[in-house]
Every structure is written in C-alpha cells, then in structure tokens.
Design an enzyme around this catalytic site. Structure first.
Site, PDB file in Angstrom:
ATOM      1  N   THR A   1      -5.431   3.081  -7.022  1.00  0.00           N
ATOM      2  CA  THR A   1      -6.725   2.985  -6.329  1.00  0.00           C
ATOM      3  C   THR A   1      -7.530   4.253  -6.574  1.00  0.00           C
ATOM      4  O   THR A   1      -7.077   5.352  -6.242  1.00  0.00           O
ATOM      5  CB  THR A   1      -6.505   2.762  -4.817  1.00  0.00           C
ATOM      6  OG1 THR A   1      -5.814   1.531  -4.659  1.00  0.00           O
ATOM      7  CG2 THR A   1      -7.824   2.697  -4.066  1.00  0.00           C
TER       8      THR A   1
ATOM      9  N   ARG B   1      -8.740  -8.305   4.666  1.00  0.00           N
ATOM     10  CA  ARG B   1      -8.837  -8.601   6.101  1.00  0.00           C
ATOM     11  C   ARG B   1      -8.326  -9.989   6.488  1.00  0.00           C
ATOM     12  O   ARG B   1      -7.701 -10.124   7.546  1.00  0.00           O
ATOM     13  CB  ARG B   1     -10.271  -8.406   6.568  1.00  0.00           C
ATOM     14  CG  ARG B   1     -10.734  -6.945   6.447  1.00  0.00           C
ATOM     15  CD  ARG B   1     -12.181  -6.798   6.875  1.00  0.00           C
ATOM     16  NE  ARG B   1     -12.703  -5.468   6.683  1.00  0.00           N
ATOM     17  CZ  ARG B   1     -13.294  -5.033   5.558  1.00  0.00           C
ATOM     18  NH1 ARG B   1     -13.408  -5.832   4.511  1.00  0.00           N
ATOM     19  NH2 ARG B   1     -13.753  -3.799   5.490  1.00  0.00           N
TER      20      ARG B   1
ATOM     21  N   TYR C   1      -1.990   5.563  -4.278  1.00  0.00           N
ATOM     22  CA  TYR C   1      -3.086   6.520  -4.124  1.00  0.00           C
ATOM     23  C   TYR C   1      -2.722   7.702  -4.999  1.00  0.00           C
ATOM     24  O   TYR C   1      -1.744   8.393  -4.751  1.00  0.00           O
ATOM     25  CB  TYR C   1      -3.222   6.947  -2.665  1.00  0.00           C
ATOM     26  CG  TYR C   1      -4.091   6.015  -1.845  1.00  0.00           C
ATOM     27  CD1 TYR C   1      -5.346   5.623  -2.308  1.00  0.00           C
ATOM     28  CD2 TYR C   1      -3.665   5.547  -0.615  1.00  0.00           C
ATOM     29  CE1 TYR C   1      -6.145   4.772  -1.567  1.00  0.00           C
ATOM     30  CE2 TYR C   1      -4.462   4.688   0.136  1.00  0.00           C
ATOM     31  CZ  TYR C   1      -5.712   4.312  -0.350  1.00  0.00           C
ATOM     32  OH  TYR C   1      -6.502   3.472   0.374  1.00  0.00           O
TER      33      TYR C   1
ATOM     34  N   LYS D   1      -7.777   0.067  -9.505  1.00  0.00           N
ATOM     35  CA  LYS D   1      -8.433  -0.668  -8.416  1.00  0.00           C
ATOM     36  C   LYS D   1      -9.601   0.154  -7.879  1.00  0.00           C
ATOM     37  O   LYS D   1      -9.433   1.341  -7.550  1.00  0.00           O
ATOM     38  CB  LYS D   1      -7.419  -0.930  -7.290  1.00  0.00           C
ATOM     39  CG  LYS D   1      -8.029  -1.570  -6.048  1.00  0.00           C
ATOM     40  CD  LYS D   1      -6.965  -1.934  -5.041  1.00  0.00           C
ATOM     41  CE  LYS D   1      -7.549  -2.597  -3.813  1.00  0.00           C
ATOM     42  NZ  LYS D   1      -8.183  -1.666  -2.878  1.00  0.00           N
TER      43      LYS D   1
ATOM     44  N   SER E   1       0.821  -1.215   0.000  1.00  0.00           N
ATOM     45  CA  SER E   1       0.000   0.000   0.000  1.00  0.00           C
ATOM     46  C   SER E   1       0.856   1.267   0.000  1.00  0.00           C
ATOM     47  O   SER E   1       1.959   1.282   0.563  1.00  0.00           O
ATOM     48  CB  SER E   1      -0.879  -0.009   1.256  1.00  0.00           C
ATOM     49  OG  SER E   1      -1.436   1.268   1.479  1.00  0.00           O
TER      50      SER E   1
ATOM     51  N   HIS F   1     -13.455  -1.455  -2.064  1.00  0.00           N
ATOM     52  CA  HIS F   1     -12.547  -1.139  -0.962  1.00  0.00           C
ATOM     53  C   HIS F   1     -12.974  -1.901   0.311  1.00  0.00           C
ATOM     54  O   HIS F   1     -12.864  -1.404   1.422  1.00  0.00           O
ATOM     55  CB  HIS F   1     -12.532   0.367  -0.697  1.00  0.00           C
ATOM     56  CG  HIS F   1     -11.192   0.913  -0.298  1.00  0.00           C
ATOM     57  ND1 HIS F   1     -10.343   1.532  -1.175  1.00  0.00           N
ATOM     58  CD2 HIS F   1     -10.548   0.928   0.897  1.00  0.00           C
ATOM     59  CE1 HIS F   1      -9.247   1.925  -0.537  1.00  0.00           C
ATOM     60  NE2 HIS F   1      -9.351   1.561   0.725  1.00  0.00           N
TER      61      HIS F   1
HETATM   62  C1  FNR Z   1      -7.798  -1.602   2.980  1.00  0.00           C
HETATM   63  N1  FNR Z   1      -7.872  -1.404   1.597  1.00  0.00           N
HETATM   64  C2  FNR Z   1      -6.948  -0.583   0.970  1.00  0.00           C
HETATM   65  N2  FNR Z   1      -6.932  -0.466  -0.385  1.00  0.00           N
HETATM   66  C3  FNR Z   1      -5.993   0.287  -1.012  1.00  0.00           C
HETATM   67  O1  FNR Z   1      -5.992   0.363  -2.238  1.00  0.00           O
HETATM   68  N3  FNR Z   1      -5.055   0.948  -0.265  1.00  0.00           N
HETATM   69  C4  FNR Z   1      -5.005   0.893   1.088  1.00  0.00           C
HETATM   70  O2  FNR Z   1      -4.126   1.477   1.719  1.00  0.00           O
HETATM   71  C5  FNR Z   1      -6.002   0.125   1.746  1.00  0.00           C
HETATM   72  N4  FNR Z   1      -6.031   0.048   3.112  1.00  0.00           N
HETATM   73  C6  FNR Z   1      -6.869  -0.847   3.743  1.00  0.00           C
HETATM   74  C7  FNR Z   1      -6.780  -1.042   5.115  1.00  0.00           C
HETATM   75  C8  FNR Z   1      -7.571  -2.002   5.743  1.00  0.00           C
HETATM   76  C9  FNR Z   1      -7.441  -2.234   7.221  1.00  0.00           C
HETATM   77  C10 FNR Z   1      -8.484  -2.774   4.976  1.00  0.00           C
HETATM   78  C11 FNR Z   1      -9.329  -3.855   5.621  1.00  0.00           C
HETATM   79  C12 FNR Z   1      -8.593  -2.567   3.616  1.00  0.00           C
HETATM   80  C13 FNR Z   1      -8.821  -2.190   0.778  1.00  0.00           C
HETATM   81  C14 FNR Z   1      -8.210  -3.527   0.377  1.00  0.00           C
HETATM   82  O3  FNR Z   1      -7.165  -3.355  -0.533  1.00  0.00           O
HETATM   83  C15 FNR Z   1      -9.238  -4.451  -0.271  1.00  0.00           C
HETATM   84  O4  FNR Z   1      -9.878  -3.772  -1.322  1.00  0.00           O
HETATM   85  C16 FNR Z   1     -10.292  -4.970   0.713  1.00  0.00           C
HETATM   86  O5  FNR Z   1      -9.734  -5.197   1.979  1.00  0.00           O
HETATM   87  C17 FNR Z   1     -10.877  -6.271   0.189  1.00  0.00           C
HETATM   88  O6  FNR Z   1     -11.907  -6.722   0.998  1.00  0.00           O
HETATM   89  P1  FNR Z   1     -11.733  -7.841   2.151  1.00  0.00           P
HETATM   90  O7  FNR Z   1     -10.921  -8.976   1.568  1.00  0.00           O
HETATM   91  O8  FNR Z   1     -11.045  -7.182   3.294  1.00  0.00           O
HETATM   92  O9  FNR Z   1     -13.148  -8.215   2.425  1.00  0.00           O
END
Ligand code: FNR
Length: 397
Positions: free
Chosen positions: A167, A345, A142, A266, A119, A290
């Site tokens: 993203t 997660r 980002y 994304k 990330s 997300h």
């Molecule tokens: C994220 N996600 C996310 N996406 C991204 O592009 N940059 C980021 O920094 C983050 N940070 C982030 C933190 C936390 C704690 C979570 C849970 C999620 C979104 C992540 O990449 C992804 O799209 C989702 O987590 C997918 O869903 P599930 O597998 O958590 O249900």
C-alpha cells in the site's frame, strides 16, 4: 398465518436486502467512535462521496434475447481462480467491528470462492489467520525500507502467503475528523476513554462486552501477547515504523526483488505511476484512494480506472476498490478495465451486524446482484464485459 388474504407475521422476513441496509444496521450497533472509524473519510469527504457517485455516471448497455442459461462470475487474480470477482480488502484494526473479523472474513471468503487480504495492521497476527484458514490468502504490506518490512515479508512468506499488496497511499495518515471528534486519536490507537465515550460504550453493551473484553484492536503483527498493553505497544511501533514519507520507487523495487510471489501496488490513481509499476515488474496495481480516507480531492477510483488500465495495457492486472456497493458497480468496474474489485467497508458492516453470517450475506448479495445484472444485460460471463458494455449516462446531475 393467513388473515383476510394476508400472510400475517411479526416481522418482515427479509429486512437486510442490500449493502446499504447493512450499513444502516451496523451504524446502530456500533459506538460512535467505531462507526466513524469505519465509515468516515478524509477532510470534507469529497473523495469518499465521489467514489460512490462515479458509478452513477455510467449506464449499462443491455442486450435482449441472447438465450443464455448460465451466467459465469469466475475470475482470476494473481493466478488464483476465484468464483467471484470480489476480494475482501485489507482493513486495519478490523477487530473493532467484531473481535474475530480477520478469522471470519478469511473463512467466509474461502467458502465463497474468493480471498481475504490481511492488513499489516490486522487484529490477529498474519500467522494466526493463516493457521485458521484452509486457503492461502493475500498479505497487505505497509512498506518501509528497513527491518520491520523485511521481517514482515519473511514471516508472510513462511506462513504461506504468496501474493502481497504494497500500500503506497499512506506516506502520512489522512485526517479523518469524524473519528477524532468521537474518540479515536489522530495518530492511531488506542481509543480515548472519556466520560462521554464511556457512556457511548455503555449504550452498546454487546459490542463493549465482546470487543473490549478481547482487546483485539489492532497491530497484532508486532507483539506476541494480546491485551491493552500489547495493543498500545504495537500501535506505537506502527506509528513509528509504518508510515514513511521518504519512501520511493527504489524501496518498492527492492521489495519486488525480494518477494518471489505475485506483487501488487495498492493506491494507484495516476497512469504514470501505473506505467512505472509495470516497468518494475509488478504483477498488478490496485486503483484505489484508500476508500476516500487519505487524500481528499483525489479522483474517484472508478474515474481513475480507464486511464490506469490503458497505461497498464494488459501487461499487468488491474484491480479496483472504493465505493463498490452493488453488483452493478462490480460489472461497471470490470467493463472499464478491472479484472476484479475489492470491498472494504461492506464486509465490516456485515461482520458488525451478524458476524460470519453477515460477511457471507454481503458477498451473497453482491453475487446475486452481479448475476442478475449480467442476465438483464444479456451477458454470459464477467469475462465478456468490456468498454462496450457501458456508456456515459446522459443525465443532469
Ligand atoms: C481501510 N483500508 C486499508 N487499506 C490498507 O491497505 N491497509 C489497511 O490497513 C487499511 N485499513 C482500513 C481500515 C478501514 C476501517 C477501512 C474502511 C479501510 C482501505 C481498504 O483496503 C480499501 O482500499 C477501501 O476500504 C475500499 O473502499 P470501500 O470498499 O470501503 O469503499
């Protein structure tokens, strides 16, 4: 020891059998604010829940007596051969789950034949993660039109990243009330310390000792030093620089022009956006909301997948994330047009429960479940899955 025909032990040998088991175990191990940060979603959590229930609306089509011995889980993403069609999604401030999450996730991913997506808001710098890794991982950006973006892109390229995911579903941060109620700030880190949150930390001494001591909260792509002051500084930079609602297609077209490696968008749910990404020469899109953390009432990722895949029409790769918790979920996503999925997660639960071993076990559970599902369906390889492998589930909800 055997007693009256029973195998007598102090505890059951296997208590963590599913991703949901890891979820419950992680919840016990983490302070409320961190748990809410990881597991929470936007507003009323409707999209968060739909991401899961969308998988329940599909049945798998079994075939018997196929005489298949080996079941193949190999896939390709951005030209990278993967042993498992499951990438680890980018999660910012993952150092809150375990102070070394970024390093452990990258190391375990490559050992399991997959990759970690680093990330922009990682808890170790993109260079530190690349140095510790043996394989080239992916970088999530980002976007912002300006110097922070171009410098991040240059740094990512020179550190060896060749695949980038931009993203685009965070023009502004979603409101996750659960985490704000328990001590996270609405506009980012650092967490708020009150007598109540301090007490909650005190109830989780092991977490507090590790995570607070190392101060790997997030944002280390922007500062040289570590520690609380650095965390504050970097997160203020992120707040200022990273979310920009004025971003438009010209900005990402510029990124396409600049980035010589594979490039994905994304956060795509709308087929028209997917078509535009293909027109601009993106190598792929990630169907994602997300993890239900941004726009509540956005469609579930799996619900959006078929139309996006149809719009892309094989001209680019389609990935999916959001709610993947079982091998059968992976199978359904691949049947409906994804070439691989990402999990967010689940690996954070794993790392919070038992570090690298937890991440590894989460991926092993998914691999075993994928293979068992394919075997029971009579399908030899994940590459053989298509729309005929699933059917709408006739069931009253
Ligand atoms: C994220 N996600 C996310 N996406 C991204 O592009 N940059 C980021 O920094 C983050 N940070 C982030 C933190 C936390 C704690 C979570 C849970 C999620 C979104 C992540 O990449 C992804 O799209 C989702 O987590 C997918 O869903 P599930 O597998 O958590 O249900």
């Amino acid at each position: 020891m055997e007693l009256f025909g029973f195998d007598v032990r102090w505890t059951l040998p296997e208590r963590l059998l599913s991703i949901e088991d890891y979820r419950r175990a992680a919840r016990r191990r983490l302070p409320a604010m961190v748990w809410n940060y990881i597991d929470g979603g936007a507003d009323d959590l409707v999209t968060l829940r739909d991401n899961r229930s969308a998988f329940d609306r599909w049945s798998l089509v079994p075939g018997v007596l196929k005489g298949i011995e080996d079941h193949d889980t190999a896939a390709t993403v951005a030209g990278i051969p993967l042993a498992l069609p499951v990438l680890l999604a980018p999660t910012g401030a993952s150092g809150m789950a375990h102070w070394r999450t970024d390093l452990l996730a990258a190391a375990v991913a490559e050992r399991m034949g997959t990759r970690y997506v680093v990330s922009t808001a990682s808890s170790w710098s993109l260079e530190e993660i690349a140095e510790a890794a043996r394989e080239a991982h992916l970088f999530q950006l980002y976007p912002r039109a300006g110097t922070v973006t171009s410098s991040l892109m240059r740094r990512a390229w020179s550190a060896g990243y060749r695949t980038m995911m931009v993203t685009v579903d965070v023009p502004v941060k979603g409101s996750r009330e659960g985490e704000r109620r328990t001590g996270m700030r609405g506009n980012g880190l650092p967490p708020i310390l009150t007598p109540r949150t301090a007490l909650n930390f005190a109830r989780h001494p092991r977490w507090t000792y590790d995570v607070v001591r190392h101060q790997r909260f997030g944002g280390y792509n922007f500062v040289e030093q570590t520690g609380i002051a650095a965390a504050v500084e970097s997160l203020h930079i992120q707040e200022r620089e990273l979310m920009q609602s004025t971003l438009n297609w010209d900005d990402v077209a510029w990124m396409r022009d600049q980035w010589k490696g594979a490039l994905y968008l994304k956060g795509i749910l709308n087929p028209e956006d997917a078509e535009q990404a293909v027109r601009l020469g993106f190598d792929g899109v990630v169907v994602s909301n997300h993890g239900g953390r941004q726009l509540d009432f956005a469609p579930a990722s799996l619900d959006a997948l078929p139309d996006v895949a149809a719009a892309v029409g094989g001209k680019a790769e389609v990935l999916l994330d959001g709610g993947v918790r079982r091998g059968s979920d992976v199978v359904k996503a691949l049947a409906l047009g994804a070439s691989a999925v990402m999990i967010g997660r689940p690996y954070l639960y794993g790392v919070a429960v038992s570090g690298a071993a937890g991440v590894r076990h989460v991926l092993e559970i998914l691999r075993e479940e994928i293979v068992r599902t394919l075997t029971l369906m009579g399908v030899a390889s994940v590459g053989d899955l298509d729309r005929s492998s699933v059917t709408p589930r006739h069931h009253e909800f």
